[in-house]
Design a protein around this motif. Structure first.
Motif, PDB file in Angstrom:
ATOM      1  N   LEU A   1       0.840  -1.181   0.000  1.00 55.99           N
ATOM      2  CA  LEU A   1       0.000   0.000   0.000  1.00 55.99           C
ATOM      3  C   LEU A   1       0.881   1.240   0.000  1.00 55.99           C
ATOM      4  O   LEU A   1       1.772   1.377   0.833  1.00 55.99           O
ATOM      5  CB  LEU A   1      -0.900   0.009   1.245  1.00 55.99           C
ATOM      6  CG  LEU A   1      -1.731  -1.258   1.472  1.00 55.99           C
ATOM      7  CD1 LEU A   1      -2.380  -1.215   2.840  1.00 55.99           C
ATOM      8  CD2 LEU A   1      -2.764  -1.416   0.393  1.00 55.99           C
TER       9      LEU A   1
ATOM     10  N   LEU B   1      -4.031   5.739  -0.558  1.00 58.46           N
ATOM     11  CA  LEU B   1      -4.822   5.417   0.630  1.00 58.46           C
ATOM     12  C   LEU B   1      -5.778   6.538   0.995  1.00 58.46           C
ATOM     13  O   LEU B   1      -5.505   7.703   0.764  1.00 58.46           O
ATOM     14  CB  LEU B   1      -3.899   5.160   1.826  1.00 58.46           C
ATOM     15  CG  LEU B   1      -3.008   3.944   1.749  1.00 58.46           C
ATOM     16  CD1 LEU B   1      -2.148   3.855   3.001  1.00 58.46           C
ATOM     17  CD2 LEU B   1      -3.804   2.682   1.563  1.00 58.46           C
TER      18      LEU B   1
ATOM     19  N   THR C   1      -8.133   2.101   5.980  1.00 55.71           N
ATOM     20  CA  THR C   1      -7.822   1.005   5.075  1.00 55.71           C
ATOM     21  C   THR C   1      -7.952  -0.304   5.833  1.00 55.71           C
ATOM     22  O   THR C   1      -7.457  -0.431   6.958  1.00 55.71           O
ATOM     23  CB  THR C   1      -6.389   1.124   4.515  1.00 55.71           C
ATOM     24  OG1 THR C   1      -6.285   2.349   3.789  1.00 55.71           O
ATOM     25  CG2 THR C   1      -6.055  -0.021   3.593  1.00 55.71           C
TER      26      THR C   1
ATOM     27  N   VAL D   1       3.278  -1.095   4.034  1.00 56.60           N
ATOM     28  CA  VAL D   1       2.668   0.225   3.878  1.00 56.60           C
ATOM     29  C   VAL D   1       3.754   1.295   3.881  1.00 56.60           C
ATOM     30  O   VAL D   1       4.546   1.376   4.816  1.00 56.60           O
ATOM     31  CB  VAL D   1       1.660   0.500   5.020  1.00 56.60           C
ATOM     32  CG1 VAL D   1       0.967   1.829   4.802  1.00 56.60           C
ATOM     33  CG2 VAL D   1       0.656  -0.629   5.146  1.00 56.60           C
TER      34      VAL D   1
ATOM     35  N   ILE E   1      -5.243   1.924   9.780  1.00 58.84           N
ATOM     36  CA  ILE E   1      -5.012   0.750   8.939  1.00 58.84           C
ATOM     37  C   ILE E   1      -5.332  -0.476   9.778  1.00 58.84           C
ATOM     38  O   ILE E   1      -4.762  -0.668  10.855  1.00 58.84           O
ATOM     39  CB  ILE E   1      -3.564   0.698   8.433  1.00 58.84           C
ATOM     40  CG1 ILE E   1      -3.272   1.941   7.595  1.00 58.84           C
ATOM     41  CG2 ILE E   1      -3.316  -0.575   7.642  1.00 58.84           C
ATOM     42  CD1 ILE E   1      -1.824   2.145   7.266  1.00 58.84           C
TER      43      ILE E   1
ATOM     44  N   LEU F   1       5.632  -0.879   8.227  1.00 61.66           N
ATOM     45  CA  LEU F   1       5.154   0.477   8.009  1.00 61.66           C
ATOM     46  C   LEU F   1       6.334   1.431   7.904  1.00 61.66           C
ATOM     47  O   LEU F   1       7.226   1.416   8.755  1.00 61.66           O
ATOM     48  CB  LEU F   1       4.249   0.896   9.183  1.00 61.66           C
ATOM     49  CG  LEU F   1       3.730   2.325   9.187  1.00 61.66           C
ATOM     50  CD1 LEU F   1       2.784   2.553   8.020  1.00 61.66           C
ATOM     51  CD2 LEU F   1       3.037   2.626  10.509  1.00 61.66           C
TER      52      LEU F   1
END
Length: 117
Positions: free
Chosen positions: A24, A29, A33, A44, A59, A70
């Motif tokens: 992602l 986004l 999400t 992400v 998220i 992340l």
């Protein structure tokens, strides 16, 4: 359904797969999400977007096996919630305040790793 207090409704992205995770990117986004898979985590990257102060991105990751990786800017606060057999690796923001990214990680195996750029 719209809210009656004139607040702009939040958009939710939903990503589903049986096997395999999701990549992602921040530019694609919305405010919320949800990513769901049997086996596979979520990668992400939010380093390319400007998240305004006071904003919260959420998220939610649902999977049996798979964690969350992340990437965020240094000023972003990250809150991790949920239930999983895996830890959280995050050095925290270098500055107080800033925007917030909330990760709700639900699964059997898989942790949450936060990298700051």
């Amino acid at each position: 359904m719209t809210k009656s207090n004139r607040v702009k409704p939040q958009k939710t992205d939903i990503k589903v797969s049986l096997i395999g995770g999701h990549r992602l990117a921040g530019a694609t986004l919305h405010e919320r999400t949800v990513t769901a898979s049997l086996i596979g985590g979520a990668d992400v990257d939010l380093t390319d977007i400007d998240i305004p102060d006071g904003t919260e991105l959420r998220i939610t990751k649902l999977s049996l096996i798979g964690g969350v990786s992340l990437k965020v800017r240094r000023d972003v606060r990250v809150e991790v919630h949920g239930l999983r057999l895996g830890g959280v690796k995050d050095d925290g923001p270098s500055e107080p305040g800033g925007p917030t990214v909330r990760i709700d990680a639900w699964g059997l195996v898989g942790g949450v790793s936060v990298t700051r750029a």
